[in-house]
Design an enzyme around this catalytic site. Structure first.
Site, PDB file in Angstrom:
ATOM      1  N   GLY A 236       0.908  -1.291   0.020  1.00 16.19           N
ATOM      2  CA  GLY A 236       0.209  -0.578   0.476  1.00 16.19           C
ATOM      3  C   GLY A 236       0.846   1.944   0.328  1.00 16.19           C
ATOM      4  N   SER A 237       0.108   2.131   0.770  1.00 17.83           N
ATOM      5  CA  SER A 237       1.077   3.740   0.590  1.00 17.83           C
ATOM      6  C   SER A 237       1.830   3.719   1.354  1.00 17.83           C
ATOM      7  CB  SER A 237       0.002   4.827   0.859  1.00 17.83           C
ATOM      8  OG  SER A 237      -0.347   4.911   2.405  1.00 17.83           O
ATOM      9  N   GLU A 256       5.988  -3.659   0.713  1.00 24.03           N
ATOM     10  CA  GLU A 256       5.300  -3.146  -0.843  1.00 24.03           C
ATOM     11  C   GLU A 256       5.000  -1.909  -0.911  1.00 24.03           C
ATOM     12  OE1 GLU A 256       5.563  -1.954  -3.630  1.00 24.03           O
ATOM     13  OE2 GLU A 256       3.531  -4.012  -4.436  1.00 24.03           O
ATOM     14  N   LEU A 257       5.752  -0.533  -1.615  1.00 21.94           N
ATOM     15  CA  LEU A 257       5.154   0.357  -0.652  1.00 21.94           C
ATOM     16  C   LEU A 257       5.473   1.175  -2.532  1.00 21.94           C
ATOM     17  CD1 LEU A 257       6.678   1.376   2.535  1.00 21.94           C
ATOM     18  CD2 LEU A 257       4.680  -0.068   1.595  1.00 21.94           C
ATOM     19  N   CYS A 290       1.927   0.976  -8.650  1.00 23.63           N
ATOM     20  CA  CYS A 290       2.937   1.436  -8.167  1.00 23.63           C
ATOM     21  C   CYS A 290       5.167   1.521  -8.938  1.00 23.63           C
ATOM     22  CB  CYS A 290       3.748   0.679  -6.897  1.00 23.63           C
ATOM     23  SG  CYS A 290       3.742  -1.102  -6.598  1.00 23.63           S
ATOM     24  N   GLU A 384       4.242  10.066  -5.579  1.00 22.14           N
ATOM     25  CA  GLU A 384       3.875   8.932  -6.435  1.00 22.14           C
ATOM     26  C   GLU A 384       2.795   9.546  -6.862  1.00 22.14           C
ATOM     27  OE1 GLU A 384       2.964   4.455  -6.253  1.00 22.14           O
ATOM     28  OE2 GLU A 384       2.405   5.530  -4.061  1.00 22.14           O
TER      29      GLU A 384
END
Length: 482
Positions: A236-237, A256-257, A290, A384
């Protein structure tokens, strides 16, 4: 599937607690992201239900660890078979709940199947190692053997943008190694994980081996803070991920960003090929990836030509109803996210950037947008985007292009279009990212490769074998022969 015709979704779906469907309520409303209307409702877990799911996972720890490799493989193979049988249902559900164009939705179901198939293969390949210990006279007669054992109950939190495959990248490795788990799917897109729960409930997994518990973030602290859980895997963020890490206690963390992925297009690139791939990387599923292409760094000798090619192609992309097979750009996940990114575009233009195309918003629909001359302090450059926006810049020296890629707090993946072997190797040495893709965009991923980032992009690696390593611990055995 054409137009808005697809499988019928049920009006109400359960959660899964300790392998069983439960319908305590229908409190979670899930909207059709294109129409904005409520498409279906899902049971929502409260703190007591989450606590019960964790307790069930703890009770299932030993039975799951005792499963033979062929038994774990059989569960995963059953999932592969059932996902193939329910392909259209999975794709349509994803199209509705995420607003993902139907062709992209079908592609994600294909990846879901691949991910479980890879896990089935890897489940019978978990090996250890015989290690000589007689490295000095004091160790003569000693021998070591180590193996991997399940880490124990795991907590999984999955995102809205790939609600099938990113959930699969947590669930499938856990089953492959014998770890029970609780999962919180994204509250905006819970149905894919619920369908996975339906399929898992058809198997002989020990009771408590899995719970799929949709919940809003505010009521889901136990997924992060409960010490009975031995691993937290979050996608996520960055803001949420690093906060979870700070509150997670002693458990292992995999994050996992976000990303701000760049692609370099060098002077020797095949521009027609690069055009196809860059357009895909920047705008597929409305840029909500992402590793979507956010920065396009183009050699000065080809800059004007390639910029014009990009603008012309971007203007042809069809936006609209994601259920229509001709749609390439669907809605963003919400009007709020579309407003955020539209504001960043307006801020960049006010700061001196040139709007090459796009830039208009209608509700959750945001045009595919290209900018050039963006100030590096602007949010559109620094943060992002997670939407259909890409920024163009030019370079003369390859080293400068590499430095520009690294000019980011993120470090997930980068792409380079070049035919120069030495530039490829230089990039591999210099770029501070988790992965480099040559002659393709950073948006490319195969589900068995190590995938993850550095800096603000996270910790650890996904990809089935690598996730399995995170979900296991090494247990050593030392033998003395007198």
């Amino acid at each position: 599937m054409t137009g808005d015709i697809g499988p019928t979704l049920k009006p109400v779906y359960p959660l899964y607690l300790a392998n069983e469907a439960r319908q305590p309520n229908a409190d979670l409303e899930v909207t059709d992201k294109f129409t904005g209307e409520v498409a279906f409702r899902v049971a929502q877990a409260d703190a007591a239900t989450i606590d019960a799911g964790i307790a069930a996972a703890v009770a299932a720890t030993e039975p799951c660890a005792r499963l033979a490799a062929y038994e774990r493989q059989a569960v995963l193979q059953h999932c592969v078979t059932r996902f193939k049988q329910r392909f259209d249902e999975l794709a349509y559900a994803l199209c509705v709940e995420a607003g993902k164009p139907i062709k992209d939705s079908e592609g994600e179901v294909t990846r879901l199947i691949d991910t479980f198939r890879i896990a089935a293969e890897e489940s019978v390949r978990m090996t250890g190692e015989v290690q000589p210990l007689d490295i000095s006279p004091r160790a003569r007669g000693y021998q070591g053997i180590w193996k991997r054992v399940p880490i124990g109950p795991c907590s999984f939190i999955s995102p809205f943008n790939f609600p099938l495959n990113l959930a699969a990248h947590k669930i499938a490795p856990a089953i492959a190694v014998g770890c029970p788990f609780v999962m919180k799917p994204a509250s905006r897109t819970p149905l894919g994980a619920i369908i996975m729960g339906e399929v898992l409930a058809e198997t002989d997994l020990p009771k408590g081996a899995f719970s799929i518990l949709p919940a809003h973030r505010e009521g889901a602290d136990l997924f992060t803070t409960d010490d009975r859980l031995k691993l937290l895997s979050f996608t996520g963020s960055p803001a949420v991920g690093w906060d979870l890490k700070a509150r997670a206690g002693k458990k292992k963390i995999v994050l996992e960003l976000g990303g701000n992925a760049a692609v370099i297009v060098d002077a020797d690139a095949d521009l027609d090929d690069a055009l196809d791939r860059v357009i895909f990387g920047a705008f597929y599923q409305s840029g909500q990836s992402c590793i979507g292409v956010q920065r396009i760094i183009i050699h000065a000798d080809i800059y004007d030509r390639f910029r014009d090619m990009l603008v012309a192609r971007t203007k042809t992309l069809r936006a609209g109803d994601p259920k229509d097979r001709d749609t390439f750009i669907g809605p963003m996940i919400s009007q709020g996210e579309a407003r955020r990114l539209h504001g960043w575009i307006e801020e960049a233009v006010a700061g001196g950037a040139t709007l090459l195309c796009g830039g208009q918003r209608d509700g959750a629909m945001l045009d595919a947008t290209l900018l050039e001359g963006v100030n590096r302090s602007a949010a559109a450059y620094r943060e992002e985007a997670f939407g259909p926006l890409a920024i163009l810049s030019k370079f003369d020296r390859f080293d400068d292009a590499l430095a520009e890629v690294n000019d980011s707090k993120f470090g997930l993946q980068a792409g380079i279009f070049t035919r120069d072997l030495f530039k490829m190797l230089d990039a591999w040495d210099v770029l501070d990212v988790g992965g480099i893709v040559i002659n393709d965009v950073p948006s490319y991923r195969v589900d068995n490769m190590p995938y993850g980032g550095v800096k603000d992009s996270g910790l650890g690696r996904e990809g089935i074998r690598f996730a399995m390593e995170d979900m296991t611990e090494i247990r050593n055995l030392v033998i003395r022969r007198k």
